[in-house]
Write a protein that holds these residues in place. Structure first.
Motif, PDB file in Angstrom:
ATOM      1  N   UNK A   1       0.654  -1.153  -0.124  1.00  0.00           N
ATOM      2  CA  UNK A   1       0.132  -0.072   0.035  1.00  0.00           C
ATOM      3  C   UNK A   1       0.884   1.230   0.129  1.00  0.00           C
ATOM      4  N   UNK A   2       2.212   1.101   0.133  1.00  0.00           N
ATOM      5  CA  UNK A   2       3.053   2.351   0.347  1.00  0.00           C
ATOM      6  C   UNK A   2       2.942   2.788  -1.468  1.00  0.00           C
ATOM      7  N   UNK A   3       2.732   4.192  -1.612  1.00  0.00           N
ATOM      8  CA  UNK A   3       2.726   4.457  -3.039  1.00  0.00           C
ATOM      9  C   UNK A   3       4.108   4.821  -3.126  1.00  0.00           C
TER      10      UNK A   3
ATOM     11  N   UNK B   1      14.141   4.664  -4.978  1.00  0.00           N
ATOM     12  CA  UNK B   1      14.424   5.871  -4.112  1.00  0.00           C
ATOM     13  C   UNK B   1      13.176   6.439  -3.380  1.00  0.00           C
ATOM     14  N   UNK B   2      12.163   6.512  -4.104  1.00  0.00           N
ATOM     15  CA  UNK B   2      10.922   6.968  -3.476  1.00  0.00           C
ATOM     16  C   UNK B   2      10.273   6.046  -2.535  1.00  0.00           C
TER      17      UNK B   2
ATOM     18  N   UNK C   1      11.942   3.793  -0.457  1.00  0.00           N
ATOM     19  CA  UNK C   1      12.386   3.643   0.622  1.00  0.00           C
ATOM     20  C   UNK C   1      12.112   4.882   1.456  1.00  0.00           C
ATOM     21  N   UNK C   2      12.078   6.101   0.888  1.00  0.00           N
ATOM     22  CA  UNK C   2      11.815   7.309   1.497  1.00  0.00           C
ATOM     23  C   UNK C   2      10.440   7.361   2.113  1.00  0.00           C
ATOM     24  N   UNK C   3       9.534   6.826   1.328  1.00  0.00           N
ATOM     25  CA  UNK C   3       8.035   6.753   1.757  1.00  0.00           C
ATOM     26  C   UNK C   3       8.086   5.697   2.784  1.00  0.00           C
ATOM     27  N   UNK C   4       8.643   4.637   2.958  1.00  0.00           N
ATOM     28  CA  UNK C   4       8.638   3.797   4.131  1.00  0.00           C
ATOM     29  C   UNK C   4       9.128   4.502   5.323  1.00  0.00           C
ATOM     30  N   UNK C   5       9.986   5.010   5.205  1.00  0.00           N
ATOM     31  CA  UNK C   5      10.871   5.807   6.308  1.00  0.00           C
ATOM     32  C   UNK C   5       9.747   6.997   6.919  1.00  0.00           C
ATOM     33  N   UNK C   6       9.317   7.606   5.869  1.00  0.00           N
ATOM     34  CA  UNK C   6       8.053   8.475   6.226  1.00  0.00           C
ATOM     35  C   UNK C   6       7.092   8.142   7.120  1.00  0.00           C
ATOM     36  N   UNK C   7       6.682   6.681   6.809  1.00  0.00           N
ATOM     37  CA  UNK C   7       5.417   6.250   7.485  1.00  0.00           C
ATOM     38  C   UNK C   7       5.818   5.031   8.281  1.00  0.00           C
ATOM     39  N   UNK C   8       6.966   5.097   8.715  1.00  0.00           N
ATOM     40  CA  UNK C   8       7.704   3.927   9.629  1.00  0.00           C
ATOM     41  C   UNK C   8       6.768   3.404  10.677  1.00  0.00           C
ATOM     42  N   UNK C   9       6.315   4.323  11.314  1.00  0.00           N
ATOM     43  CA  UNK C   9       5.674   4.095  12.792  1.00  0.00           C
ATOM     44  C   UNK C   9       4.179   3.032  12.433  1.00  0.00           C
ATOM     45  N   UNK C  10       3.767   3.023  11.027  1.00  0.00           N
ATOM     46  CA  UNK C  10       2.628   2.184  10.750  1.00  0.00           C
ATOM     47  C   UNK C  10       2.980   0.758  10.150  1.00  0.00           C
TER      48      UNK C  10
ATOM     49  N   UNK D   1      21.651  -3.956  -3.177  1.00  0.00           N
ATOM     50  CA  UNK D   1      21.574  -2.689  -3.883  1.00  0.00           C
ATOM     51  C   UNK D   1      21.822  -1.593  -2.768  1.00  0.00           C
ATOM     52  N   UNK D   2      21.993  -0.402  -3.306  1.00  0.00           N
ATOM     53  CA  UNK D   2      22.104   0.877  -2.450  1.00  0.00           C
ATOM     54  C   UNK D   2      20.867   0.925  -1.605  1.00  0.00           C
ATOM     55  N   UNK D   3      20.993   0.870  -0.120  1.00  0.00           N
ATOM     56  CA  UNK D   3      19.577   1.017   0.546  1.00  0.00           C
ATOM     57  C   UNK D   3      18.717   2.241   0.178  1.00  0.00           C
ATOM     58  N   UNK D   4      19.422   3.440  -0.029  1.00  0.00           N
ATOM     59  CA  UNK D   4      18.708   4.725  -0.412  1.00  0.00           C
ATOM     60  C   UNK D   4      19.144   5.148  -1.962  1.00  0.00           C
ATOM     61  N   UNK D   5      18.490   4.473  -2.999  1.00  0.00           N
ATOM     62  CA  UNK D   5      19.230   4.700  -4.329  1.00  0.00           C
ATOM     63  C   UNK D   5      19.180   5.994  -4.815  1.00  0.00           C
ATOM     64  N   UNK D   6      18.262   6.845  -4.532  1.00  0.00           N
ATOM     65  CA  UNK D   6      18.374   8.217  -4.681  1.00  0.00           C
ATOM     66  C   UNK D   6      17.737   9.089  -3.753  1.00  0.00           C
ATOM     67  N   UNK D   7      18.550   9.311  -2.756  1.00  0.00           N
ATOM     68  CA  UNK D   7      18.000  10.306  -1.818  1.00  0.00           C
ATOM     69  C   UNK D   7      17.617  11.526  -2.163  1.00  0.00           C
TER      70      UNK D   7
END
Length: 301
Positions: free
Chosen positions: A30-32, A37-38, A40-49, A72-78
Motif C-alpha cells: 500500500x505504500x505509493x 529511491x522514492x 524507501x523514503x516513503x517507508x521511512x516517512x510512514x515507519x510507525x505504521x 543494492x544501495x539502501x537509498x538509491x536516490x535520496x
C-alpha cells in the motif's frame, strides 16, 4: 532493524543472524511510490505504521540466503546528500573545531555494495576515499533545536565520500567538481535503524584498500556533534525523510583510489560495504596513506 534493497530493488529486512533476507514487498504493497529511491523514503516517512509488521515478518518468514541475492544501495536516490566539511579534530591535532561548514553532493552519484567507482577522465591531481558515518533523516526537520535533533534521525549507513582533488580554478570553491561525479557516493550494504547504533557519537569508522587498513577512527573525534549538525543544516535547508547527511571524515588515513582497487568500509552494526575502482586512463599515485594531506589538514605543515 536492517533494511536492504536486493535484486531488482525488492525491499527486504535482514534476519537477526544477518545471513538471510526476508522479502517485504507484499507487506508494503500500500505504500505509493514511483521508484526504488522514492519507495524507501516513503517507508521511512510512514515507519510507525509499518515497523511492527516488518518485525513480525522478519521473525516468522524463513527468508532467502544472503549469498543468493545481490544487494543494492539502501537509498538509491535520496532527495539530498549533505556532507559536512572538515568536521574532525584529526585525532586531537586541532584544539578546537573549524567553523561549521558543508556542501551538497550529487544524489545520483549513489552506488551500492559490489558496484564500481568509475573515475572520470578529469585532470584531478588525485582521487581520495573518505570513510564517513552516514545519517538518514526520518522526520521533516526545519529550524530544529539541538535538543530536538535526535527525534529526526531514522538510522545510519556506511558512506564513502569519493573526492577528486585539484579541479577548477585555483582558490575557488570546487565542491561540485571535486565531489559530485557519477559513482562518487557509495553507501550500504544496508540501512540500520537508529536503535542498532546505541552511541553514534562513538562509532568506529574503518576503511581498507586492497586489504590494507587506511582509515581507523572514532566519531568521538567529531568537531561539531550530530545534534549540532542537524540543527545547523535545518536552518539552511528543510531535511526530509530519506535525506542523507555524511558526517565528515578524519583525514588521518586518506589515500589514493586507482584502477583495480578494492575498497571496503565497515562500522559495527552497519556491515561491510565493498566497492571496486576502475580508471580507463590507468593513472597511478603512491600507494598507502597520503601523509601530506594528513599533515596539512592537521596543521602540521
Amino acid at each position: 532493524m536492517k533494511l536492504v534493497f536486493f535484486n531488482d530493488y525488492r525491499l527486504g529486512v535482514l534476519k537477526k543472524d544477518e545471513d538471510r533476507v526476508v522479502d517485504m514487498t507484499l507487506a508494503l504493497e500500500e505504500i505509493p511510490r514511483v521508484g526504488p529511491g522514492d519507495y524507501m523514503c516513503r517507508l521511512i516517512e510512514r515507519w510507525d505504521g509499518f515497523k511492527v509488521r516488518l518485525e513480525r515478518n522478519a521473525i516468522d518468514l524463513p527468508g532467502i540466503p544472503l549469498s543468493e541475492v545481490q544487494l543494492r544501495a539502501p537509498i538509491p536516490k535520496p532527495g539530498k546528500i549533505l556532507c559536512m566539511a572538515a568536521n574532525y579534530l584529526e585525532n586531537g591535532a586541532l584544539s578546537e573545531p573549524r567553523p561549521i561548514n558543508g556542501f551538497l553532493k550529487n544524489p545520483s552519484g549513489v552506488i551500492g555494495d559490489g558496484e564500481t567507482i568509475h573515475l572520470p577522465a578529469a585532470e584531478a591531481t588525485i582521487f581520495h576515499h573518505e570513510a564517513e558515518l552516514g545519517l538518514v533523516i526520518g522526520k521533516k526537520a526545519r529550524n530544529v533545536s539541538e535538543d530536538e535533533a535526535s527525534k529526526h534521525i531514522f538510522g545510519y549507513v556506511n558512506f564513502i565520500d569519493v573526492s577528486a582533488r585539484g579541479l577548477g580554478p585555483a582558490g575557488a570553491d570546487t565542491f561540485l567538481q571535486g565531489k559530485s561525479y557519477h559513482y562518487f557516493a557509495p553507501m550500504g550494504p544496508y540501512l540500520a535503524t537508529a536503535d542498532e547504533v546505541p552511541n553514534p557519537q562513538d562509532v568506529a569508522v574503518r576503511l581498507w584498500v586492497n586489504d590494507e587498513l587506511h582509515q581507523d577512527y572514532s566519531t568521538s573525534d567529531m568537531g561539531h556533534s550530530i545534534p549540532k549538525t542537524i540543527a545547523w543544516l535545518s536552518t539552511i535547508v528543510t531535511l526530509n525523510p530519506g535525506d542523507v547527511i555524511a558526517l565528515g571524515t578524519n583525514h588521518q588515513g586518506l589515500g589514493a583510489l586507482q584502477d583495480g582497487d578494492k575498497v571496503e568500509r565497515e562500522s559495527p552494526g552497519l556491515g561491510r560495504l565493498t566497492n571496486y575502482v576502475s580508471d580507463p586512463r590507468k593513472r597511478e599515485w603512491p600507494r598507502g596513506i597520503d601523509q601530506e594531506m594528513a599533515d596539512r589538514v592537521a596543521g602540521r605543515i
